[in-house]
Motif scaffolding. Structure first.
Motif, short mmCIF file in Angstrom:
data_model
loop_
_atom_site.label_atom_id
_atom_site.label_comp_id
_atom_site.label_asym_id
_atom_site.label_seq_id
_atom_site.Cartn_x
_atom_site.Cartn_y
_atom_site.Cartn_z
N ARG A 1 -10.91 11.97 -4.55
CA ARG A 1 -11.76 11.81 -5.73
C ARG A 1 -13.25 11.92 -5.42
O ARG A 1 -14.08 11.76 -6.32
CB ARG A 1 -11.51 10.43 -6.36
N ALA B 1 -1.06 3.64 -5.50
CA ALA B 1 -2.49 3.39 -5.36
C ALA B 1 -3.33 4.62 -5.72
O ALA B 1 -4.47 4.50 -6.17
CB ALA B 1 -2.82 2.96 -3.92
N GLN B 2 -2.75 5.81 -5.52
CA GLN B 2 -3.48 7.04 -5.90
C GLN B 2 -3.57 7.19 -7.41
O GLN B 2 -4.39 7.97 -7.89
CB GLN B 2 -2.78 8.28 -5.33
N ALA B 3 -2.70 6.49 -8.14
CA ALA B 3 -2.71 6.58 -9.60
C ALA B 3 -3.56 5.48 -10.21
O ALA B 3 -3.63 5.35 -11.44
CB ALA B 3 -1.29 6.52 -10.15
N ASP B 4 -4.22 4.68 -9.37
CA ASP B 4 -5.07 3.60 -9.85
C ASP B 4 -6.11 4.16 -10.82
O ASP B 4 -6.78 5.14 -10.51
CB ASP B 4 -5.76 2.93 -8.66
N GLY B 5 -6.21 3.56 -12.00
CA GLY B 5 -7.19 4.01 -12.98
C GLY B 5 -6.73 5.18 -13.83
O GLY B 5 -7.47 5.64 -14.71
N CYS B 6 -5.52 5.66 -13.57
CA CYS B 6 -5.03 6.85 -14.29
C CYS B 6 -4.15 6.45 -15.47
O CYS B 6 -3.73 5.31 -15.60
CB CYS B 6 -4.23 7.75 -13.35
N VAL C 1 3.29 15.76 -12.26
CA VAL C 1 3.27 15.57 -10.81
C VAL C 1 4.62 15.01 -10.38
O VAL C 1 5.38 14.49 -11.20
CB VAL C 1 2.15 14.60 -10.35
N LYS C 2 4.89 15.12 -9.08
CA LYS C 2 6.10 14.53 -8.54
C LYS C 2 5.78 13.10 -8.09
O LYS C 2 5.02 12.90 -7.14
CB LYS C 2 6.62 15.40 -7.39
N LEU D 1 2.29 12.94 2.67
CA LEU D 1 3.22 11.91 2.19
C LEU D 1 4.68 12.25 2.52
O LEU D 1 5.40 11.38 3.02
CB LEU D 1 3.01 11.64 0.69
N LYS E 1 7.10 10.01 4.81
CA LYS E 1 8.40 9.53 4.33
C LYS E 1 9.51 9.85 5.33
O LYS E 1 10.48 9.11 5.45
CB LYS E 1 8.71 10.15 2.96
N CYS F 1 7.40 10.99 -6.58
CA CYS F 1 7.88 10.60 -5.25
C CYS F 1 6.91 11.06 -4.18
O CYS F 1 7.09 10.77 -3.00
CB CYS F 1 9.27 11.16 -4.97
N THR F 2 5.89 11.83 -4.58
CA THR F 2 4.96 12.40 -3.60
C THR F 2 3.54 11.99 -3.95
O THR F 2 2.58 12.75 -3.84
CB THR F 2 5.14 13.93 -3.53
N MET F 3 3.44 10.76 -4.42
CA MET F 3 2.14 10.20 -4.79
C MET F 3 2.26 8.70 -4.63
O MET F 3 3.27 8.10 -5.02
CB MET F 3 1.84 10.57 -6.24
N LEU F 4 1.26 8.08 -4.04
CA LEU F 4 1.27 6.63 -3.93
C LEU F 4 0.86 6.01 -5.27
O LEU F 4 0.06 6.60 -6.01
CB LEU F 4 0.28 6.17 -2.86
N GLN G 1 4.02 21.27 -10.09
CA GLN G 1 3.67 19.86 -9.82
C GLN G 1 2.90 19.72 -8.51
O GLN G 1 1.98 18.91 -8.40
CB GLN G 1 4.93 18.98 -9.81
N ASP H 1 0.82 -1.22 0.00
CA ASP H 1 0.00 0.00 0.00
C ASP H 1 0.86 1.27 0.00
O ASP H 1 0.50 2.27 -0.58
CB ASP H 1 -0.92 0.03 1.23
N ARG H 2 2.00 1.20 0.68
CA ARG H 2 2.82 2.41 0.82
C ARG H 2 3.73 2.67 -0.39
O ARG H 2 4.52 3.61 -0.36
CB ARG H 2 3.68 2.31 2.08
N LEU I 1 5.36 4.11 -3.42
CA LEU I 1 5.25 5.39 -4.12
C LEU I 1 5.18 5.14 -5.62
O LEU I 1 5.72 4.14 -6.12
CB LEU I 1 6.45 6.27 -3.79
N TYR J 1 -4.03 1.50 2.47
CA TYR J 1 -4.68 2.52 1.63
C TYR J 1 -6.13 2.16 1.37
O TYR J 1 -6.43 1.05 0.94
CB TYR J 1 -3.91 2.63 0.31
#
Lengths: 162, 267
Positions: free
Chosen positions: B53, A65-70, A57-58, B35, B39, A60-63, B102, A19-20, A22, B6
């Motif tokens: 969302r 899982a947050q990009a799921d479906g993208c 986007v960066k 985040l 980290k 390194c500052t997004m999981l 960004q 889950d964690r 990046l 998550y």
């Protein structure tokens, strides 16, 4: 574990990851796309910039899982076969790099900047827009030149290539 | 980053239920603060409840009196919104100056306000415009919302849904950036509200987070000009003092930024 399904450079991928995880780790370690770099790992340097659903986007500052479906676009997905993307070509033409470490992030940021501002962007705006990308060789002058040239020469094409 | 779990609930109610059942869970919006904090292992939530969302937290609408912005709207979407640009151009400009491009593509209005970083930009706009913060439980006036550094009136598990910004007659914002972090070392938002009231809010400088500079409000109420605030100093003993600038320096910056904000003020 979490299941992540997304498209990367046009190809659909599904992976089970922690889950964690990046997004940058997902790209580099899970998918082996090492063109996206980790520089500072503290959201400042921009070496990890990729596009998610068309915006920079960066990663390194997004999981992941947050990009799921993208739809994710990385530096590896920019060129059309052997033909460099106009922004890549401009970086080569104007020597917009020294050691090259920041280059993937710079180019992904530049494509996004040109998409938003179009061909008429001025130098001040480019410098302001590059605030989130650090070149530790301090090679900014040629980077800015490359972005300006790419914007002038291929502002319309950059968008079409996305 | 420590291990976490998550979750992406499909509704506000489901998000609230997950948080209610787990003291160690946290809401995740754009993640541009949470985040990096995780980290660094300064935060270790058991679960991340992704609310970015949720349709309930989206959207920008304008009436004759106010601009209403969903909590999950990104800085970029606020900065580039024709509605916001038309009704409160200073708010759009403020959003365009947060972080870098960004960060602006991911970071959200609600995330920033729930975190209430003492150097964040939005708190100055919310306080100076006398905005109303709408949560899943109630409405909170800006004057009651900010309760010190990283502290707000939000209760455990309460979700910020949208913010209602009254359209001012005129408003201006000016900040002095920390050259490394780009956070405000002092940011001043000045506004004349629709009823003629003048409000001045300061971010980045105060030990207690965002605050109203009442002496400046009175001076601008009598005479809306940069000269009116030039001689007014906030109390340095209330200011932050660190490697980037001591308290006296920050107190001076507040006056300078106030002058610039007045000059920049647009209707």
């Amino acid at each position: 574990m979490v299941s992540v399904s997304l498209t990367v450079n046009g190809k659909a991928v599904t992976r089970e990851v922690e889950d964690r995880t990046l997004l940058v780790g997902f790209l580099r370690e899970t998918l082996g796309l090492t063109g996206t770099h980790v520089g500072c790992d503290t959201s400042q340097c921009g070496a990890c910039v990729v596009h998610v659903d068309g915006v920079a986007v960066k990663s390194c500052t997004m999981l992941a899982a947050q990009a799921d479906g993208c739809a994710v676009l990385t530096i590896e997905g920019l060129a059309q076969g052997d033909q460099l993307h106009p922004v890549q070509a401009a970086f080569r033409e104007h020597h917009g790099l020294q050691c090259g470490f920041c280059t993937p992030g710079m180019i992904m940021a530049a494509v996004d900047i040109i998409r938003r501002h179009g061909p008429g962007i001025d130098e001040t705006t480019i410098r302001h827009e590059l605030e989130g990308n650090i070149c530790r060789c301090t090679g900014y002058h040629n980077i800015v030149k490359a972005v300006k040239a790419a914007a002038e020469q291929s502002g319309g094409m950059a968008e079409a290539a996305e | 980053m420590y291990e976490t779990s998550y979750k992406r609930p499909a509704s506000l109610a489901e998000a609230a239920a997950i948080i209610a059942a787990d003291d160690e869970a946290k809401f995740l919006a754009g993640g541009q603060t949470l985040l990096p904090t995780m980290k660094q292992r300064l935060a270790a939530p058991s679960q991340l409840v992704d609310i970015a969302r949720l349709a309930e937290l989206k959207g920008i609408s304008v009436s004759s009196e106010a601009v209403t912005i969903g909590a999950a709207m990104t800085h970029y979407s606020i900065a580039s919104s024709p509605e916001v640009q038309g009704a409160i151009p200073t708010l759009a400009k403020l959003a365009s100056g947060i972080g870098d491009p960004q960060v602006r593509h991911r970071g959200t209005l609600g995330g920033s306000l729930a975190n209430n970083d003492p150097s964040a930009d939005y708190p100055a706009a919310v306080l100076a415009l006398g905005a109303t913060l709408v949560t899943d439980r109630r409405e909170i006036a800006a004057d009651d919302y900010f309760q010190g550094m990283f502290t707000t009136a939000l209760e455990e598990g309460e979700i910020l849904v949208r913010v209602v910004f009254p359209i001012p007659r005129k408003a201006g914002y000016s900040k002095f950036l920390n050259p490394a972090s780009r956070y405000a070392m002092a940011g001043v938002f000045v506004a004349t509200l629709a009823d003629g009231a003048v409000r001045v809010a300061v971010t980045g400088a105060g030990q207690g987070g965002v605050f109203r500079a009442t002496a400046m409000e009175e001076a601008l109420g009598d005479n809306w000009s940069a000269d009116a605030v030039a001689g007014i100093k906030v109390d340095p003993s209330d200011m932050l003092s660190d490697i980037h600038g001591d308290a006296a320096y920050r107190a001076n910056l507040v006056s300078v930024m106030a002058k610039r904000a007045v000059v920049a003020a647009a209707g």
